[in-house]
Write a protein that holds these residues in place. Structure first.
Motif, PDB file in Angstrom:
ATOM      1  N   MET A 125       6.913   1.855   4.443  1.00  0.00           N
ATOM      2  CA  MET A 125       5.824   2.751   4.816  1.00  0.00           C
ATOM      3  C   MET A 125       4.860   2.873   3.650  1.00  0.00           C
ATOM      4  O   MET A 125       5.285   3.043   2.500  1.00  0.00           O
ATOM      5  N   LEU A 126       3.576   2.775   3.948  1.00  0.00           N
ATOM      6  CA  LEU A 126       2.528   3.075   2.979  1.00  0.00           C
ATOM      7  C   LEU A 126       1.888   4.394   3.406  1.00  0.00           C
ATOM      8  O   LEU A 126       1.306   4.485   4.483  1.00  0.00           O
ATOM      9  N   ARG A 127       2.046   5.394   2.555  1.00  0.00           N
ATOM     10  CA  ARG A 127       1.567   6.740   2.892  1.00  0.00           C
ATOM     11  C   ARG A 127       0.459   7.185   1.945  1.00  0.00           C
ATOM     12  O   ARG A 127       0.383   6.731   0.794  1.00  0.00           O
ATOM     13  N   VAL A 128      -0.341   8.105   2.428  1.00  0.00           N
ATOM     14  CA  VAL A 128      -1.424   8.677   1.629  1.00  0.00           C
ATOM     15  C   VAL A 128      -1.102  10.134   1.324  1.00  0.00           C
ATOM     16  O   VAL A 128      -0.811  10.917   2.237  1.00  0.00           O
ATOM     17  N   TYR A 129      -1.148  10.472   0.042  1.00  0.00           N
ATOM     18  CA  TYR A 129      -1.008  11.857  -0.413  1.00  0.00           C
ATOM     19  C   TYR A 129      -2.086  12.132  -1.458  1.00  0.00           C
ATOM     20  O   TYR A 129      -2.115  11.495  -2.523  1.00  0.00           O
ATOM     21  N   ASN A 130      -2.990  13.035  -1.132  1.00  0.00           N
ATOM     22  CA  ASN A 130      -4.003  13.504  -2.081  1.00  0.00           C
ATOM     23  C   ASN A 130      -4.773  12.369  -2.748  1.00  0.00           C
ATOM     24  O   ASN A 130      -4.972  12.352  -3.964  1.00  0.00           O
ATOM     25  N   GLY A 131      -5.175  11.407  -1.942  1.00  0.00           N
ATOM     26  CA  GLY A 131      -6.053  10.361  -2.449  1.00  0.00           C
ATOM     27  C   GLY A 131      -5.369   9.168  -3.067  1.00  0.00           C
ATOM     28  O   GLY A 131      -6.045   8.263  -3.565  1.00  0.00           O
ATOM     29  N   SER A 132      -4.045   9.126  -3.048  1.00  0.00           N
ATOM     30  CA  SER A 132      -3.313   7.982  -3.582  1.00  0.00           C
ATOM     31  C   SER A 132      -2.430   7.383  -2.499  1.00  0.00           C
ATOM     32  O   SER A 132      -1.956   8.086  -1.599  1.00  0.00           O
ATOM     33  N   LEU A 133      -2.198   6.084  -2.614  1.00  0.00           N
ATOM     34  CA  LEU A 133      -1.350   5.367  -1.680  1.00  0.00           C
ATOM     35  C   LEU A 133       0.050   5.244  -2.286  1.00  0.00           C
ATOM     36  O   LEU A 133       0.199   4.796  -3.422  1.00  0.00           O
ATOM     37  N   TYR A 134       1.056   5.652  -1.508  1.00  0.00           N
ATOM     38  CA  TYR A 134       2.433   5.681  -1.991  1.00  0.00           C
ATOM     39  C   TYR A 134       3.337   4.791  -1.140  1.00  0.00           C
ATOM     40  O   TYR A 134       3.068   4.555   0.036  1.00  0.00           O
ATOM     41  N   TYR A 135       4.437   4.356  -1.747  1.00  0.00           N
ATOM     42  CA  TYR A 135       5.558   3.748  -1.030  1.00  0.00           C
ATOM     43  C   TYR A 135       6.446   4.893  -0.580  1.00  0.00           C
ATOM     44  O   TYR A 135       7.076   5.552  -1.388  1.00  0.00           O
ATOM     45  N   TYR A 136       6.445   5.158   0.735  1.00  0.00           N
ATOM     46  CA  TYR A 136       7.069   6.362   1.275  1.00  0.00           C
ATOM     47  C   TYR A 136       6.501   7.584   0.547  1.00  0.00           C
ATOM     48  O   TYR A 136       5.345   7.592   0.146  1.00  0.00           O
ATOM     49  N   LYS A 137       7.299   8.651   0.368  1.00  0.00           N
ATOM     50  CA  LYS A 137       6.782   9.840  -0.316  1.00  0.00           C
ATOM     51  C   LYS A 137       7.186   9.876  -1.778  1.00  0.00           C
ATOM     52  O   LYS A 137       6.371  10.139  -2.657  1.00  0.00           O
ATOM     53  N   ALA A 138       8.459   9.595  -2.025  1.00  0.00           N
ATOM     54  CA  ALA A 138       8.967   9.709  -3.384  1.00  0.00           C
ATOM     55  C   ALA A 138       8.835   8.414  -4.167  1.00  0.00           C
ATOM     56  O   ALA A 138       9.178   8.353  -5.341  1.00  0.00           O
ATOM     57  N   GLY A 139       8.358   7.370  -3.509  1.00  0.00           N
ATOM     58  CA  GLY A 139       8.236   6.074  -4.167  1.00  0.00           C
ATOM     59  C   GLY A 139       7.078   6.018  -5.143  1.00  0.00           C
ATOM     60  O   GLY A 139       6.324   6.989  -5.292  1.00  0.00           O
ATOM     61  N   PRO A 140       6.917   4.890  -5.803  1.00  0.00           N
ATOM     62  CA  PRO A 140       5.836   4.755  -6.783  1.00  0.00           C
ATOM     63  C   PRO A 140       4.461   4.759  -6.132  1.00  0.00           C
ATOM     64  O   PRO A 140       4.308   4.452  -4.948  1.00  0.00           O
TER      65      PRO A 140
END
Length: 213
Positions: A125-140
């Motif tokens: 999963m590629l997720r967006v949190y506050n303007g950044s793209l993450y690997y899942y939520k806790a990922g890098p």
């Protein structure tokens, strides 16, 4: 002298990893048409209420208060495109697309490789949190400052080797492990996750599915 040589080698390795490449080299592009794009959206709404396709751009949006995909389901609201006709269980497969996320969209998955060994449902999963793209939520963090600009996404899945590669704008950003599963396919759009914004949107263009024969 030895220290200088070590520094030079490390510098060359860094440059090699940060220099853009063409991740599709050596792959075969597969034909896509309208029948390959299936919309998943709130069960009580028509597709047109949460999706548009204008000038080659897929625009998908959803609200945190929307209904799930199926009635009485506990899943989060979504407006996604599931690529049909190219489910796979072995080999090497690649997704390519240009993504765009407007400012304010957060707590959302914008691209995924579906299929994994239960209890997991997805391999990536590629997720967006506050303007950044993450690997899942806790990922890098895969990419910072993604709002309001187009970026190229290439995800390669080496099924038999149980690993993936994620390229952003031609630069290798991530090499996560696979998570098993006997059937996989690609999805893109918006799927609400934890701490999501009220309104979630992503846009996509230049979608391709590729494989190695």
């Amino acid at each position: 002298m030895a220290a200088l040589l070590i520094f030079a080698c490390l510098l060359l390795m860094h440059l090699a990893c940060s220099w853009p490449v063409d991740p599709t080299k050596g792959f075969v592009e597969l034909p896509l048409n309208k029948s390959n794009f299936h919309n998943d959206k709130p069960y009580d709404l028509p597709v047109s209420d949460r999706y548009s396709f204008v000038d080659g751009v897929h625009k998908l949006w959803v609200y945190s208060t929307d209904k799930p995909l199926f009635k009485n389901s506990a899943t989060k609201p979504r407006s996604e495109i599931r690529i049909r006709g190219y489910d796979y269980s072995s080999g090497v497969w690649q997704f390519e697309g240009y993504g765009y996320v407007p400012c304010g969209t957060t707590g959302v998955c914008i691209m995924q490789v579906f299929g994994a060994t239960p209890p997991r449902a997805t391999t990536l999963m590629l997720r967006v949190y506050n303007g950044s793209l993450y690997y899942y939520k806790a990922g890098p963090v895969v990419l910072e400052n993604i709002y309001d600009r187009w970026f190229r996404v290439n995800v390669i899945h080496y099924v038999n080797a149980s690993k993936l590669q994620v390229y952003i704008d031609g630069v290798l950003k991530l090499e996560p492990p696979g998570h098993g599963g006997t059937n996989h396919y690609f999805k893109f759009g918006v799927y609400g996750e934890n701490d999501s914004s009220y309104y979630m949107e992503s846009r996509w263009k230049g979608i391709k599915v590729l494989t190695k024969m």
